[in-house]
Design a protein around this motif. Structure first.
Motif, short mmCIF file in Angstrom:
data_model
loop_
_atom_site.label_atom_id
_atom_site.label_comp_id
_atom_site.label_asym_id
_atom_site.label_seq_id
_atom_site.Cartn_x
_atom_site.Cartn_y
_atom_site.Cartn_z
N SER A 245 0.85 -1.19 0.00
CA SER A 245 0.00 0.00 0.00
C SER A 245 0.87 1.23 0.00
O SER A 245 2.09 1.16 -0.19
CB SER A 245 -0.92 0.00 1.23
N GLY A 246 0.24 2.39 0.23
CA GLY A 246 0.99 3.64 0.30
C GLY A 246 1.13 4.28 -1.07
O GLY A 246 0.28 4.12 -1.96
N GLY A 258 11.82 -12.67 -15.55
CA GLY A 258 11.84 -13.91 -14.80
C GLY A 258 11.58 -13.70 -13.32
O GLY A 258 11.09 -14.60 -12.65
N ALA A 259 11.92 -12.52 -12.80
CA ALA A 259 11.58 -12.18 -11.43
C ALA A 259 10.11 -11.75 -11.38
O ALA A 259 9.49 -11.44 -12.39
CB ALA A 259 12.48 -11.06 -10.93
N THR A 260 9.53 -11.73 -10.19
CA THR A 260 8.13 -11.35 -10.04
C THR A 260 8.00 -10.18 -9.07
O THR A 260 8.90 -9.89 -8.29
CB THR A 260 7.30 -12.53 -9.51
N VAL A 261 6.85 -9.52 -9.17
CA VAL A 261 6.53 -8.44 -8.24
C VAL A 261 5.11 -8.66 -7.73
O VAL A 261 4.24 -9.15 -8.44
CB VAL A 261 6.66 -7.04 -8.88
N SER A 262 4.88 -8.30 -6.47
CA SER A 262 3.55 -8.34 -5.87
C SER A 262 3.25 -6.95 -5.34
O SER A 262 3.98 -6.44 -4.47
CB SER A 262 3.50 -9.37 -4.74
N LEU A 263 2.21 -6.31 -5.86
CA LEU A 263 1.94 -4.91 -5.56
C LEU A 263 0.75 -4.71 -4.64
O LEU A 263 0.35 -3.56 -4.39
CB LEU A 263 1.74 -4.14 -6.86
N GLY A 264 0.16 -5.79 -4.13
CA GLY A 264 -0.92 -5.64 -3.17
C GLY A 264 -2.06 -4.78 -3.71
O GLY A 264 -2.57 -5.01 -4.81
#
Length: 333
Positions: A245-246, A258-264
């Motif tokens: 958040s934010g 190949g890497a991942t991101v989680s942005l909520g």
């Protein structure tokens, strides 16, 4: 100067700086020395500073490898609890050219004399923190610490599980102004380069020119107004970003395909400079968590016009609410 410290019980400090009364100690200078130990059983502390103001510590070595370990483990370490440098307050501290090799190379604790001034206006400039004994963090911040205007720059966080570890479920006062600049976490296993999970808000986190990959990604909870500038995650696997958040300003930064991101709950407001298919982040992005005035899909910039991107079926001549970026709700057909 070389000090060989041989404790006979847990929790002893080689250099213990502080007063016997609940009073600030000012103008402490520690420089040009090495602290080592032949004991690997007891928990020990190289330098402990309590309620210090205008403190300077420079050209200090604690270790070397495998000599500053021991004590009952403290999570996230499972192998020991010996501390290189322990800061227990207060303000205006400078730490330069420090090499600390310990279970916990740097431990930031609550100021027992003034909990809301645990670490204020501190600058760690030029450091090499090496975690000994496995899986501790280079920098451990206690729960309930109130951190204000503190900078880590020009250094390395090496080995262990985390670079900076600050997991807090009980704090009541907000922290503000943490900067991490030109730091390289590396050889970390099972953790993150930066793991911050706050009960009370951390307001203002700047991550500049941090290069990681084998050093893990960035995990943030209850952190607002975060800025990444020149950040690089160079591994083709793992979680580069785990945010919830934010507000996040992502500037000239990179995450390898190949890497991942989680942005909520974060939504992308602006995205510029796409690297191509498979890359989870563009070169520049701006993200924030939605509110009552910002519902919908992703707000993207197309030909310099901000537009919500969404999907769905619209019947002929049916009204649809167009969610504005700000201001009053308007209707369209």
């Amino acid at each position: 100067t070389i000090l060989n410290f041989v404790p006979t019980a847990d929790g002893k400090a080689c250099l213990k700086v502080g007063l016997t009364t609940a009073t600030v100690i000012s103008l402490v200078r520690i420089n040009n020395l090495r602290i080592t130990s032949s004991n690997t059983t007891f928990q020990k502390i190289g330098i402990q500073i309590t309620d210090g103001s205008e403190t300077i510590v420079e050209d200090v070595v604690i270790g070397p490898s495998a000599s500053w370990i021991g004590g009952t483990p403290v999570a996230p370490s499972t192998t020991g609890s010996s501390i290189g440098i322990k800061v227990r307050g207060r303000e205006f501290g400078t730490f330069r050219n420090i090499m600390s090799a310990a279970n916990f190379p740097l431990w930031i604790a609550v100021n027992p004399n003034a909990a809301t001034i645990s670490i204020d206006h501190h600058n760690f400039d030029g450091f090499y923190f090496i975690v000994q004994g496995g899986d501790g963090p280079s920098v451990y911040v206690e729960p309930n610490v109130v951190l204000t205007n503190t900078v880590f720059q020009n250094g390395g966080w090496v080995s262990g599980s985390h670079g900076l570890y600050w997991v807090d479920t009980t704090s009541a006062a907000a922290s503000l102004g943490l900067t991490i600049r030109n730091v390289r976490p590396e050889q970390l296993v099972g953790g993150q380069a930066i793991r911050i999970s706050k009960n009370s808000l951390l307001f203002g986190l700047n991550i500049e020119n941090v290069i990681t990959g084998s050093g893990g990604g960035v995990y943030l909870r209850n952190v607002s107004f975060t800025t990444f500038t020149g950040f690089q995650y160079n591994s083709g696997s793992g979680v580069a970003l785990d945010l919830d958040s934010g507000t996040v300003d992502w500037k000239e930064s990179f995450v390898q395909t190949g890497a991942t991101v989680s942005l909520g709950t974060l939504r992308r407001v602006r995205r510029e400079g796409f690297f191509g298919a498979g890359y989870p982040m563009a070169l520049n992005e701006f993200m924030f968590a939605p509110s009552a005035l910002t519902t919908g899909g992703e707000l993207v910039s197309l030909l310099d016009v901000f537009q919500w991107a969404g999907t769905g079926t619209l019947a002929s001549w049916a009204p649809v609410a167009i969610t504005p970026r700000q201001g009053s709700l308007v209707q369209g057909r």
